[in-house]
Design an enzyme around this catalytic site. Structure first.
Site, PDB file in Angstrom:
ATOM      1  N   PRO A  64       0.845  -1.198   0.000  1.00  0.00           N
ATOM      2  CA  PRO A  64       0.000   0.000   0.000  1.00  0.00           C
ATOM      3  C   PRO A  64       0.883   1.252   0.000  1.00  0.00           C
ATOM      4  O   PRO A  64       1.924   1.268   0.668  1.00  0.00           O
ATOM      5  CB  PRO A  64      -0.786  -0.113   1.310  1.00  0.00           C
ATOM      6  CG  PRO A  64       0.013  -1.011   2.184  1.00  0.00           C
ATOM      7  CD  PRO A  64       0.846  -1.902   1.293  1.00  0.00           C
ATOM      8  N   GLY A  92       8.212   3.262   2.738  1.00  0.00           N
ATOM      9  CA  GLY A  92       9.211   3.116   1.681  1.00  0.00           C
ATOM     10  C   GLY A  92       8.596   2.974   0.301  1.00  0.00           C
ATOM     11  O   GLY A  92       9.191   2.344  -0.586  1.00  0.00           O
ATOM     12  N   SER A 125       8.157   5.158  -2.072  1.00  0.00           N
ATOM     13  CA  SER A 125       8.904   5.788  -3.171  1.00  0.00           C
ATOM     14  C   SER A 125      10.119   4.944  -3.541  1.00  0.00           C
ATOM     15  O   SER A 125      10.392   4.717  -4.727  1.00  0.00           O
ATOM     16  CB  SER A 125       9.322   7.221  -2.809  1.00  0.00           C
ATOM     17  OG  SER A 125      10.236   7.212  -1.737  1.00  0.00           O
ATOM     18  N   ALA A 126      10.829   4.423  -2.551  1.00  0.00           N
ATOM     19  CA  ALA A 126      12.002   3.595  -2.856  1.00  0.00           C
ATOM     20  C   ALA A 126      11.586   2.293  -3.530  1.00  0.00           C
ATOM     21  O   ALA A 126      12.237   1.835  -4.479  1.00  0.00           O
ATOM     22  CB  ALA A 126      12.779   3.299  -1.574  1.00  0.00           C
ATOM     23  N   ASP A 176      16.461   3.313   2.505  1.00  0.00           N
ATOM     24  CA  ASP A 176      15.190   2.839   1.925  1.00  0.00           C
ATOM     25  C   ASP A 176      15.428   2.056   0.635  1.00  0.00           C
ATOM     26  O   ASP A 176      14.888   0.961   0.453  1.00  0.00           O
ATOM     27  CB  ASP A 176      14.255   4.024   1.619  1.00  0.00           C
ATOM     28  CG  ASP A 176      13.693   4.660   2.880  1.00  0.00           C
ATOM     29  OD1 ASP A 176      14.201   4.372   3.975  1.00  0.00           O
ATOM     30  OD2 ASP A 176      12.742   5.460   2.763  1.00  0.00           O
TER      31      ASP A 176
HETATM   32  C1  MEV Z   1      12.861   7.863   5.365  1.00  0.00           C
HETATM   33  O1  MEV Z   1      12.227   6.605   5.203  1.00  0.00           O
HETATM   34  C2  MEV Z   1      14.053   7.745   6.245  1.00  0.00           C
HETATM   35  C3  MEV Z   1      14.828   9.045   6.466  1.00  0.00           C
HETATM   36  O2  MEV Z   1      15.856   8.725   7.415  1.00  0.00           O
HETATM   37  C4  MEV Z   1      15.421   9.593   5.206  1.00  0.00           C
HETATM   38  C5  MEV Z   1      16.550   8.746   4.667  1.00  0.00           C
HETATM   39  O3  MEV Z   1      17.186   8.017   5.425  1.00  0.00           O
HETATM   40  O4  MEV Z   1      16.817   8.854   3.461  1.00  0.00           O
HETATM   41  C6  MEV Z   1      13.943  10.111   7.099  1.00  0.00           C
END
Ligand code: MEV
Length: 308
Positions: free
Chosen positions: A90, A96, A98-99, A141
């Site tokens: 979802p 995560g 976007s990753a 991520d």
């Molecule tokens: C985002 O899921 C995690 C952060 O620490 C950003 C990152 O590590 O790129 C907020």
């Protein structure tokens, strides 16, 4: 037609602090985003991922930028591809998404254009794409989205290879992810921490030192399967995230519901400001109790396990 997938993730320790080279611990959540890519005359995107209302729309500009970064990194002048996005993961902030989509798309493009990228190359393309969503990402991520599993991660601040090690737990353990329903902008959250750190260097330094110590202790406790200790450390981590102002009202409410219902520990996960929290709930019964208490208050939840 090229195909690819990327895992969603949960950060158990160290979000935000990992951006500055401190250790973080994260796990894949076992659900993935899938991408299908077909060569075509122009760039088009059909996004059929399910999740928080408004998520995909609010990320559209950042997604466009991520495609530009991907094509540049791949050295492709022809940018005509049809991209389809779907899968079980979802879309919500903190999981995560976007990753996972960056990894899925990079894999599908490599497949369709016969680029033959291995995981390391996919991971570095996805890191480049993540800059569109997070500004100054740590890389945690995209690393989990690419490789899966439960990992210890440390960004190499000199620009070399990051430290990534798999963590083994005696047996998989249940968690609940609660969605605040608020779409958050990771880029703004990361930038906000950087700004406040500049204004209050001593206070932030003290918090950062504690975060590093927590991650080290948490790794040892995870490896022993000592979930009481892991939970207590998650609570401490949540308090540090509150101190750097990345929690929020709904997230704190979800953390309180989790704790009242017996969760061993609970904290914000990911960029914060909205998005998700995670509760450690060993055993199916406890997981169900915590998850249904959140649902009873109208929150969307995900029941899953780490260390699988
Ligand atoms: C985002 O899921 C995690 C952060 O620490 C950003 C990152 O590590 O790129 C907020």
């Amino acid at each position: 037609m090229g195909k690819g997938s990327g895992y969603g993730k949960v950060i158990l320790f160290g979000e935000h602090f990992v951006v500055y080279g401190l250790p973080g611990i994260a796990s894949a959540v076992g659900l993935a985003t899938d991408a299908v890519v077909t060569k075509s005359g122009a760039l088009s995107v059909k996004d059929e991922r399910k999740g928080t209302e408004g998520y995909s729309g609010s990320k559209r500009e950042q997604q466009r930028e991520s495609f530009e970064r991907m094509f540049d990194m791949m050295g492709l002048k022809e940018k005509g591809v049809d991209i389809w996005l779907g899968g079980e993961l979802p879309v919500m902030s903190g999981i995560g998404a976007s990753a996972a989509s960056s990894v899925a798309i990079a894999r599908a493009v490599s497949d369709e254009l016969k680029l033959g990228y291995d995981d390391a190359k996919i991971n570095s393309v996805a890191y480049e794409m993540e800059k569109a969503f997070a500004g100054n990402p740590s890389g945690i991520d995209n690393t989990v989205a690419t490789y899966g599993g439960l990992i210890w991660f440390k960004k190499n601040m000199a620009g070399g290879q990051n430290d990534m090690e798999k963590i083994r737990v005696p047996k998989p353990v249940e968690i609940v992810m609660g969605n605040s329903g608020v779409v958050a902008d990771t880029k703004a959250m990361v930038a906000g921490v950087a700004e406040r750190r500049k204004q209050q260097p001593e206070e932030y330094d003290a918090v950062f030192k504690k975060a590093e110590a927590l991650a080290v202790k948490a790794r040892a406790a995870l490896e022993k399967g000592d979930y009481k200790t892991v939970g207590a450390l998650m609570d401490e981590n949540h308090s540090l995230l509150q101190q750097i102002k990345v929690s929020g009202e709904k997230l704190d409410e979800l953390v309180a519901i989790a704790k009242q219902n017996g969760a061993f520990g609970a904290k914000v996960t990911g960029g914060g400001g909205g998005g998700c929290m995670v509760a450690l709930t060993p055993g199916k019964e406890l997981q169900e109790r915590v998850a249904s208490a959140m649902e009873a208050k109208g929150f969307q939840v995900l029941r899953t396990r780490i260390g699988v």
